[in-house]
Design a protein around this motif. Structure first.
Motif, PDB file in Angstrom:
ATOM      1  N   PHE A   1      41.694   3.944  28.901  1.00 48.58           N
ATOM      2  CA  PHE A   1      42.663   4.845  28.281  1.00 48.58           C
ATOM      3  C   PHE A   1      43.962   4.904  29.071  1.00 48.58           C
ATOM      4  O   PHE A   1      45.031   5.124  28.482  1.00 48.58           O
ATOM      5  CB  PHE A   1      42.042   6.231  28.110  1.00 48.58           C
ATOM      6  N   PHE A   2      43.907   4.702  30.371  1.00 50.85           N
ATOM      7  CA  PHE A   2      45.141   4.626  31.145  1.00 50.85           C
ATOM      8  C   PHE A   2      45.927   3.379  30.756  1.00 50.85           C
ATOM      9  O   PHE A   2      47.162   3.414  30.649  1.00 50.85           O
ATOM     10  CB  PHE A   2      44.823   4.600  32.647  1.00 50.85           C
ATOM     11  N   THR A   3      45.218   2.260  30.553  1.00 51.20           N
ATOM     12  CA  THR A   3      45.891   1.025  30.161  1.00 51.20           C
ATOM     13  C   THR A   3      46.584   1.179  28.813  1.00 51.20           C
ATOM     14  O   THR A   3      47.742   0.774  28.643  1.00 51.20           O
ATOM     15  CB  THR A   3      44.874  -0.130  30.096  1.00 51.20           C
ATOM     16  N   VAL A   4      45.891   1.772  27.852  1.00 51.64           N
ATOM     17  CA  VAL A   4      46.493   2.007  26.539  1.00 51.64           C
ATOM     18  C   VAL A   4      47.676   2.962  26.658  1.00 51.64           C
ATOM     19  O   VAL A   4      48.723   2.789  26.016  1.00 51.64           O
ATOM     20  CB  VAL A   4      45.442   2.552  25.556  1.00 51.64           C
TER      21      VAL A   4
ATOM     22  N   LEU B   1      41.824  -2.361  19.020  1.00 52.60           N
ATOM     23  CA  LEU B   1      42.335  -1.720  17.802  1.00 52.60           C
ATOM     24  C   LEU B   1      43.604  -0.920  18.095  1.00 52.60           C
ATOM     25  O   LEU B   1      44.574  -0.945  17.337  1.00 52.60           O
ATOM     26  CB  LEU B   1      41.271  -0.794  17.216  1.00 52.60           C
ATOM     27  N   ALA B   2      43.579  -0.182  19.211  1.00 56.78           N
ATOM     28  CA  ALA B   2      44.744   0.631  19.564  1.00 56.78           C
ATOM     29  C   ALA B   2      45.962  -0.241  19.850  1.00 56.78           C
ATOM     30  O   ALA B   2      47.088   0.103  19.473  1.00 56.78           O
ATOM     31  CB  ALA B   2      44.416   1.496  20.777  1.00 56.78           C
ATOM     32  N   PHE B   3      45.748  -1.378  20.517  1.00 55.81           N
ATOM     33  CA  PHE B   3      46.852  -2.271  20.817  1.00 55.81           C
ATOM     34  C   PHE B   3      47.434  -2.884  19.544  1.00 55.81           C
ATOM     35  O   PHE B   3      48.637  -3.028  19.397  1.00 55.81           O
ATOM     36  CB  PHE B   3      46.390  -3.382  21.764  1.00 55.81           C
TER      37      PHE B   3
ATOM     38  N   LEU C   1      45.641   8.787  16.982  1.00 62.59           N
ATOM     39  CA  LEU C   1      44.735   9.900  16.732  1.00 62.59           C
ATOM     40  C   LEU C   1      43.292   9.506  17.012  1.00 62.59           C
ATOM     41  O   LEU C   1      42.523  10.282  17.596  1.00 62.59           O
ATOM     42  CB  LEU C   1      44.881  10.370  15.282  1.00 62.59           C
ATOM     43  N   LEU C   2      42.931   8.290  16.635  1.00 56.23           N
ATOM     44  CA  LEU C   2      41.580   7.789  16.913  1.00 56.23           C
ATOM     45  C   LEU C   2      41.307   7.764  18.416  1.00 56.23           C
ATOM     46  O   LEU C   2      40.230   8.157  18.879  1.00 56.23           O
ATOM     47  CB  LEU C   2      41.420   6.399  16.307  1.00 56.23           C
TER      48      LEU C   2
END
Length: 542
Positions: free
Chosen positions: A156-159, A111-113, A119-120
């Motif tokens: 989270f590091f990847t994102v 979803l983030a990508f 914010l999520l």
């Protein structure tokens, strides 16, 4: 941090309070025993999933702020449920927790990508890190806890790398080390051995962030400055402190510091190869690594009589490594640091060698072939190599030649120290003092050394060796005639004086032949103009 996140920090704080209340409610119900654990897990899964689905619905209706907050709280509640089920109480097997974490985090990352839900992601990360901290497990499910942290950090590091959301990197780093402190203080783990679990987990966290910050800098247009550099320094400090605490009274703190020092010197080389420049991050890692090695070296061989000898070999190896690197890369700064270390080690060894063990081979002392003698010989070899091969690009030919003479003279002084110490040790070890006086024997050795200097000066046609040999010969004469002959007369003194006389005659003969050779060479040079003499060519021979 972008404008949206800066404007929404109050919403982020509010969501954090809601998630914290959920975590505390879950813990309170455990203490009160109101409902069964299975029902609690079911309610957590249901409530968290409901929030995620509701948040996604809000996103579809173009209500992004509300959707991200609600969905983020749902993800945080799911992370809390997983933590409760696998860490607080071992209701689930570690593999079950791992698979659930993988599924949730993978979906969140997709979803983030795709739609950049910043914010999520922040709410989810804060909730995921906060839940183990607030629950404070009572059962030792440490493996599950660190497996949980591994998934969080990796995702989270990847994102963060993909979208350059630096706050995710910072939050995961701080949260992980805080959770490590909570684990250490909460469980009071056993620290009776070197390869204990606390040390393994600290080493794993340290290693993960070393690699993560290196990759992050490489992905960021090979830029090793900024947040990654500062967090890398903090990472080293935190791990260093924890390793000292964990390994206290098990091994000296010098061992982890040496490991870290070598690692950061290697990282400096890697960064230099990637950036192809000797920039700030390279210097920071190199200087930091060498400083750690320096601090560690003060403890090498602690409480051992042979410690000075260990220090000499240790720092000589560093000087050689820096010299090789400086020569290959043509960096005058590295060569200068190497020469400075070599000179300091020479002074240190001159001071400490008199009380240092001889470094025998299997309990047998062999003159000039023991560890103490090899230290002298190695230092002298480095000095002779410096005088022959090393020059500075920013200095002229005259300055480099003068430095070459300095290196050579220091090396010959080292050989004088070698002769002195080894003769003294030989007389003591083989109990030769009854017929062989140490001072007189030393005078003979120095006299022979003066002869060798004259011979080498004649061969290489370098007047500096004749000057140095003359100084040694005069010192031998003063030492012998004014000091060594005091006391009762012995046949050994007669033999010494006769030997020194023969040596002096040989030196005079060599010196005379040398002068005649130089005069002939000068005449040839005058007859054949344009042909420089060998001495004036500027070549340095030892």
């Amino acid at each position: 941090m972008n404008d949206t996140l800066r404007k929404s920090w109050i919403y982020l704080l509010g969501a954090l309070f809601i998630v914290s209340s959920f975590i505390y409610l879950l813990k309170y119900t455990v203490d009160q025993g109101w409902i069964t654990d299975g029902i609690k897990i079911g309610l957590g899964l249901a409530f968290g999933s409901g929030c995620v689905i509701g948040g996604l619905k809000w996103l579809q209706k173009k209500q992004q702020l509300v959707g991200e907050i609600v969905a983020g709280m749902g993800v945080a509640m799911l992370y809390t449920t997983f933590s409760f089920s696998g860490i607080y109480y071992a209701f689930w097997e570690p593999m079950t927790v791992f698979l659930c974490m993988i599924a949730l985090t993978l979906g969140l990352s997709v979803l983030a990508f795709r739609i950049r839900l910043r914010l999520l992601m922040n709410i989810s990360l804060l909730g995921g890190l906060l839940s183990p901290w607030m629950l404070r497990p009572e059962t030792d499910q440490v493996f599950t806890l660190f497996l949980y942290l591994l998934v969080l950090n990796a995702a989270f590091f990847t994102v963060s790398l993909k979208h350059r959301w630096t706050e995710l990197r910072l939050t995961s780093f701080i949260g992980t080390w805080i959770l490590y402190a909570v684990y250490f203080l909460q469980f009071d783990p056993e620290l009776g051995k070197l390869w204990s679990l606390p040390f393994r987990y600290a080493l794993a966290a340290f290693g993960f962030y070393v690699i993560a910050f290196l990759v992050s800098s490489w992905k960021n247009n090979v830029n090793f400055d900024g947040l990654n550099l500062y967090l890398g320094i903090v990472n080293a400090i935190v791990f260093g402190l924890w390793s000292i605490i964990i390994l206290d009274r098990i091994v000296p703190y010098s061992y982890p510091l040496i490991f870290m020092g070598v690692l950061y010197v290697a990282l400096a080389c890697i960064v230099q190869r990637l950036t192809r420049s000797f920039n700030g991050p390279v210097i920071t890692k190199l200087v930091g690594g060498l400083l750690l090695i320096l601090i560690a070296s003060t403890q090498l061989g602690h409480h051992m009589a042979v410690k000075p000898l260990i220090n000499v070999y240790f720092w000589t190896a560093i000087a050689i490594a820096l010299l090789i690197a400086g020569t290959i890369k043509a960096y005058d700064s590295l060569k200068a640091v190497s020469i400075a270390i070599w000179f300091i080690v020479v002074l240190y060894w001159y001071t400490m060698t008199w009380s240092t063990p001889w470094g025998t081979w299997f309990g047998t002392f062999i003159p000039f072939l023991n560890w103490a003698a090899l230290a002298w010989e190695l230092l002298a070899a480095i000095g002779f190599y410096l005088s022959l091969r090393i020059s500075f690009n920013k200095l002229g030919a005259t300055e480099n030649k003068l430095l070459a003479y300095v290196y050579s003279v220091i090396s010959h002084l080292i050989i004088g120290g070698l002769l002195t110490v080894q003769i003294r040790n030989m007389i003591r070890e083989y109990q030769l003092g009854s017929w062989m006086d140490f001072q007189l024997t030393l005078s003979i050795a120095w006299g022979i050394y003066a002869l060798l200097l004259f011979l080498w000066g004649a061969y290489s046609r370098q007047s500096v060796y004749r000057i140095f040999g003359s100084i040694v010969l005069i010192a031998v004469a003063i030492k012998t005639l004014l000091f060594d002959l005091s006391g009762s007369e012995t046949i050994y003194k007669v033999l010494v004086l006769f030997t020194l006389g023969v040596i002096s005659f040989v030196i005079a003969y060599v010196n005379g032949r040398w002068k005649n050779t130089r005069e002939v060479s000068q005449e040839i040079s005058e007859e054949v103009p344009g042909e420089p003499s060998e001495e004036s060519s500027g070549e340095m021979k030892i």
